[in-house]
Design a protein around this motif. Structure first.
Motif, PDB file in Angstrom:
ATOM      1  N   VAL A  15       0.714  10.753  17.071  1.00 24.70           N
ATOM      2  CA  VAL A  15       0.939   9.524  17.867  1.00 24.70           C
ATOM      3  C   VAL A  15       2.349   8.956  17.637  1.00 24.70           C
ATOM      4  CG1 VAL A  15       0.069   7.199  18.345  1.00 24.70           C
ATOM      5  CG2 VAL A  15      -1.559   9.060  17.880  1.00 24.70           C
ATOM      6  N   PRO A  16       2.930   8.714  16.492  1.00 23.63           N
ATOM      7  CA  PRO A  16       2.262   8.628  15.206  1.00 23.63           C
ATOM      8  C   PRO A  16       1.722   7.215  14.914  1.00 23.63           C
ATOM      9  CG  PRO A  16       4.640   8.521  14.907  1.00 23.63           C
ATOM     10  CD  PRO A  16       4.397   8.594  16.381  1.00 23.63           C
ATOM     11  N   ILE A  17       0.701   7.212  14.023  1.00 27.79           N
ATOM     12  CA  ILE A  17       0.166   5.941  13.502  1.00 27.79           C
ATOM     13  C   ILE A  17       0.730   5.807  12.084  1.00 27.79           C
ATOM     14  CG2 ILE A  17      -1.941   4.746  12.763  1.00 27.79           C
ATOM     15  CD1 ILE A  17      -3.440   6.258  14.987  1.00 27.79           C
ATOM     16  N   ILE A  18       1.650   4.892  11.913  1.00 28.19           N
ATOM     17  CA  ILE A  18       2.353   4.774  10.623  1.00 28.19           C
ATOM     18  C   ILE A  18       1.598   3.811   9.697  1.00 28.19           C
ATOM     19  CG2 ILE A  18       4.571   4.241   9.502  1.00 28.19           C
ATOM     20  CD1 ILE A  18       4.925   6.401  11.582  1.00 28.19           C
ATOM     21  N   THR A  19       1.424   4.237   8.444  1.00 32.15           N
ATOM     22  CA  THR A  19       0.701   3.384   7.492  1.00 32.15           C
ATOM     23  C   THR A  19       1.573   3.098   6.271  1.00 32.15           C
ATOM     24  OG1 THR A  19      -0.206   5.256   6.278  1.00 32.15           O
ATOM     25  CG2 THR A  19      -1.507   4.438   8.128  1.00 32.15           C
ATOM     26  N   TYR A  20       1.188   2.083   5.531  1.00 32.02           N
ATOM     27  CA  TYR A  20       1.825   1.862   4.231  1.00 32.02           C
ATOM     28  C   TYR A  20       0.719   1.661   3.205  1.00 32.02           C
ATOM     29  CZ  TYR A  20       0.636  -3.090   3.894  1.00 32.02           C
ATOM     30  OH  TYR A  20      -0.055  -4.262   3.779  1.00 32.02           O
ATOM     31  N   GLY A  21       1.138   1.701   1.928  1.00 31.47           N
ATOM     32  CA  GLY A  21       0.172   1.430   0.871  1.00 31.47           C
ATOM     33  C   GLY A  21      -0.413   2.692   0.308  1.00 31.47           C
ATOM     34  N   ASP A  22      -1.338   2.451  -0.608  1.00 30.17           N
ATOM     35  CA  ASP A  22      -1.913   3.535  -1.388  1.00 30.17           C
ATOM     36  C   ASP A  22      -2.693   4.529  -0.549  1.00 30.17           C
ATOM     37  OD1 ASP A  22      -1.239   3.186  -3.991  1.00 30.17           O
ATOM     38  OD2 ASP A  22      -3.345   3.242  -4.641  1.00 30.17           O
ATOM     39  N   ASN A  23      -2.655   5.777  -0.970  1.00 24.04           N
ATOM     40  CA  ASN A  23      -3.544   6.757  -0.350  1.00 24.04           C
ATOM     41  C   ASN A  23      -4.961   6.253  -0.538  1.00 24.04           C
ATOM     42  OD1 ASN A  23      -1.078   8.222  -1.112  1.00 24.04           O
ATOM     43  ND2 ASN A  23      -2.165   9.815   0.007  1.00 24.04           N
ATOM     44  N   LYS A  24      -5.857   6.714   0.292  1.00 22.85           N
ATOM     45  CA  LYS A  24      -7.270   6.312   0.278  1.00 22.85           C
ATOM     46  C   LYS A  24      -7.489   4.957   0.912  1.00 22.85           C
ATOM     47  CE  LYS A  24      -9.410   8.271  -3.849  1.00 22.85           C
ATOM     48  NZ  LYS A  24     -10.202   7.896  -5.001  1.00 22.85           N
ATOM     49  N   SER A  25      -6.510   4.061   0.828  1.00 21.68           N
ATOM     50  CA  SER A  25      -6.745   2.723   1.382  1.00 21.68           C
ATOM     51  C   SER A  25      -5.472   2.186   2.022  1.00 21.68           C
ATOM     52  CB  SER A  25      -7.245   1.774   0.295  1.00 21.68           C
ATOM     53  OG  SER A  25      -6.318   1.772  -0.759  1.00 21.68           O
ATOM     54  N   SER A  26      -4.839   3.017   2.846  1.00 20.07           N
ATOM     55  CA  SER A  26      -3.612   2.590   3.520  1.00 20.07           C
ATOM     56  C   SER A  26      -3.936   1.616   4.647  1.00 20.07           C
ATOM     57  CB  SER A  26      -2.896   3.811   4.099  1.00 20.07           C
ATOM     58  OG  SER A  26      -2.396   4.597   3.055  1.00 20.07           O
ATOM     59  N   ARG A  27      -2.905   0.891   5.078  1.00 25.04           N
ATOM     60  CA  ARG A  27      -3.070  -0.023   6.227  1.00 25.04           C
ATOM     61  C   ARG A  27      -2.092   0.395   7.309  1.00 25.04           C
ATOM     62  NH1 ARG A  27      -6.009  -4.837   4.447  1.00 25.04           N
ATOM     63  NH2 ARG A  27      -5.717  -5.649   6.552  1.00 25.04           N
ATOM     64  N   ILE A  28      -2.504   0.206   8.564  1.00 25.05           N
ATOM     65  CA  ILE A  28      -1.638   0.588   9.685  1.00 25.05           C
ATOM     66  C   ILE A  28      -0.543  -0.455   9.879  1.00 25.05           C
ATOM     67  CG2 ILE A  28      -1.574   0.922  12.208  1.00 25.05           C
ATOM     68  CD1 ILE A  28      -4.457   2.049  11.942  1.00 25.05           C
ATOM     69  N   VAL A  29       0.721   0.001   9.977  1.00 24.14           N
ATOM     70  CA  VAL A  29       1.805  -0.953  10.246  1.00 24.14           C
ATOM     71  C   VAL A  29       2.349  -0.835  11.666  1.00 24.14           C
ATOM     72  CG1 VAL A  29       2.727  -1.589   8.005  1.00 24.14           C
ATOM     73  CG2 VAL A  29       3.392   0.584   8.983  1.00 24.14           C
TER      74      VAL A  29
END
Ligand code: ADP
Ligand code: ASP
Ligand code: MG
Length: 403
Positions: free
Chosen positions: A100-114
Motif C-alpha cells: 500500500v504501504p501502511i506505515i507503522t511505528y513502535g514495537d513489533n507485535k504492537s505497532s500503530r499505524i501512522v
C-alpha cells in the motif's frame, strides 16, 4: 459517491464456504455509487497456530520474524477473498500492507499505524475495483513487517476509514454486535443498539474482544462512526457514537471479563518512600503492563504487602525481574494464575450513587470473594477466583437489570 470500509474477522473468513459467502455479502454492498475497501483478518485459528509454531521453533523466537510469520495469515485470507470476488464477476485484487504501504511505528507485535498511502487504492476503486487489504500488518520505516497486536485488523479498518475519509465503517464479526456481556457466556446477554466510544473502549480494554481497544481509541480520537454487525445474519448491529451515552437509561451498559491475568503478591516489603516506584519501574522498562494494584496498610512492623495483576504469559518474566531487582527487599513472592477480572461499565455510573455497593453486595450474596478492586469514572473492576466467573457475571447481569 460514498466510500464504505468493510472489515471481516477471522470467523467470518474461517472456511472456504464462509469466504464465498463473504464475497456474496460484499457484492450486495457494491454499487457504482458506493465504493468499497475491504479489510480481512486471517482465517480463524491461523494466527494462534502460527504463534504455537514460533514457540516450537524457539523459546525466544526473533521478534522481527515473529511479525513476518504472524502476518502471513492475513495474506492467505485476502488472496482467497479476492479470488472469490473475481469468481463471481467482480473486479478485485489484494494488497499486502507493504504494497500500500501502511506505515507503522513502535514495537513489533504492537505497532500503530501512522500513515497510509492512498494513491494506488484510490485509482483502483475509481476504476471500479474492490481492493482487499490485509488487516493486522504494516511496515516500519526500517522496512520490516510489523503487526498491530492481537485483534489488530480492527485497527487497520479504522485507520483506513480515517485516512480515506470513509463515509461508513462496518466491522463484520460472528455476533450481532456488542452485547451486555459475552453472548457465548450467557444466553441472557442482550444486544446493545447504540454505545458510546467511552463505554466500548472500557469494555474492550477490560476483555470484551468484540473490538480491539487501540482501534476504538483511534475511532474515538478521529470521530469515526462504527457499525458492528454479524456476517451470518441480516440483523441490525451496534452503532458506536462519539457521545457520552445518553441513550441508555440504565447506569450500567455492559459487563466484561478477562481470563488471562495473574495476581502477583510481594509479601513483607520494606515500606519506605519510593518502594512502589522501585518495584514497577523495571517492569515498565520490560514492557510488562501492570493493571490492578493494591497495597496493604503496614502495621507497626514497617512491612507491607503489595499485590498487582499482569497478563498471565508475563508471569515468569515478571517474577525473574522482581527476583533480580536489588533495589527492593521483601520476604516472599507468590502468584495466583486462577484469577479473573470482572468489570461493570457504564457512563450512567457517574450520576448514579450506590453502584459500587450494589456490585459488592451482589457478589457477597453469592459468597464470591473480591481480591482486588479498581475503579474509573465509568467502570468498576474486581478480581475474583476464575471458578466463580460465570456465577459472578450472571448475578451482576441480573443485579443491574441487563437480563
Ligand atoms: P473477529 O474474529 O470477528 O474479530 P473476535 O473473536 O475478535 O471476532 O470478537 C468477537 C467475539 O467477541 C464474539 O464471538 C464474542 O464471543 C466475544 N465477546 C466478548 N465480549 C463481548 C461482548 N460484550 N459483546 C459481543 N461479543 C463479545
Ligand atoms: N489475525 C490477527 C489475530 O488473530 C488479527 C485479527 O484477527 O484481527 O489476532
Ligand atoms: Mg477481533
Amino acid at each position: 459517491m460514498s466510500l464504505t470500509i468493510l472489515k471481516f474477522g477471522g470467523t467470518s473468513v474461517g472456511s472456504i464456504k464462509k469466504i464465498s459467502n463473504v464475497a456474496k455479502l460484499i457484492k450486495k454492498h457494491y454499487t457504482k455509487k458506493n465504493k468499497l475497501i475491504i479489510v480481512s483478518s486471517a482465517m480463524s485459528g491461523v494466527t494462534n497456530d502460527l504463534i504455537k509454531k514460533s514457540k516450537q521453533i524457539s523459546k525466544n523466537f526473533d521478534k522481527f520474524e515473529y511479525d513476518v510469520l504472524l502476518s502471513s495469515g492475513e495474506q492467505i485470507a485476502c488472496a482467497l477473498l479476492s479470488g472469490a470476488l473475481l469468481d463471481i464477476g467482480l473486479k478485485s485484487r489484494s494488497w499486502l500492507s507493504w504494497q500500500v504501504p501502511i506505515i507503522t511505528y513502535g514495537d513489533n507485535k504492537s505497532s500503530r499505524i501512522v500513515s497510509i498511502n492512498k494513491k494506488e487504492i484510490l485509482n483502483y476503486i475509481n476504476s471500479g475495483g474492490i481492493p482487499i487489504v490485509t488487516g493486522f500488518q504494516g511496515i516500519s520505516n526500517k522496512k520490516r513487517l510489523t503487526t498491530l497486536g492481537r485483534g489488530g485488523s480492527d485497527a487497520t479498518a479504522i485507520s483506513i476509514a480515517k485516512f480515506f475519509n470513509a463515509d461508513n465503517c462496518i466491522i463484520y464479526t460472528d455476533v450481532d454486535g456488542v452485547y451486555t456481556t459475552d453472548p457465548k457466556l450467557t444466553k441472557k446477554a442482550k444486544k446493545i443498539d447504540k454505545i458510546s466510544y467511552e463505554e466500548i473502549l472500557e469494555m474492550a480494554s477490560l476483555g470484551a474482544k468484540v473490538m480491539a481497544p487501540s482501534s476504538v481509541q483511534d475511532a474515538m480520537i478521529n470521530d469515526i462512526d462504527i457499525n458492528i454487525k454479524s456476517t451470518f445474519t441480516n440483523n441490525d448491529g451496534t452503532k458506536i457514537y462519539n457521545n457520552q451515552s445518553k441513550f441508555n437509561k440504565n447506569p450500567i451498559t455492559g459487563i466484561a471479563f478477562t481470563k488471562n491475568e495473574s495476581k502477583i503478591t510481594l509479601l513483607g516489603v520494606v515500606d519506605r518512600p519510593g518502594v512502589a516506584a522501585s518495584i514497577f519501574k523495571p517492569l515498565a522498562d520490560n514492557q510488562i503492563n501492570v493493571d490492578m494494584v493494591i497495597q496493604n496498610i503496614s502495621a507497626n512492623t514497617g512491612l507491607t504487602d503489595i499485590t498487582f495483576t499482569i497478563m498471565r504469559d508475563e508471569v515468569k518474566n515478571c517474577v525473574k525481574i522482581l527476583k533480580d531487582n536489588k533495589k527492593i527487599s521483601y520476604k516472599k513472592i507468590i502468584h495466583d494464575d486462577n484469577v479473573s477480572k470482572v468489570s461493570i461499565v457504564g457512563a450512567g455510573m457517574i450520576t448514579t450513587p450506590g453502584i459500587t455497593y450494589r456490585m459488592f453486595q451482589a457478589l457477597a450474596k453469592k459468597k464470591i470473594n473480591i481480591m482486588v478492586i479498581s475503579t474509573s469514572e465509568i467502570k468498576i473492576s474486581v478480581l475474583i477466583s476464575q471458578k466463580n466467573i460465570k456465577k459472578a457475571i450472571q448475578i451482576l447481569h441480573k443485579e443491574f437489570d441487563l437480563d
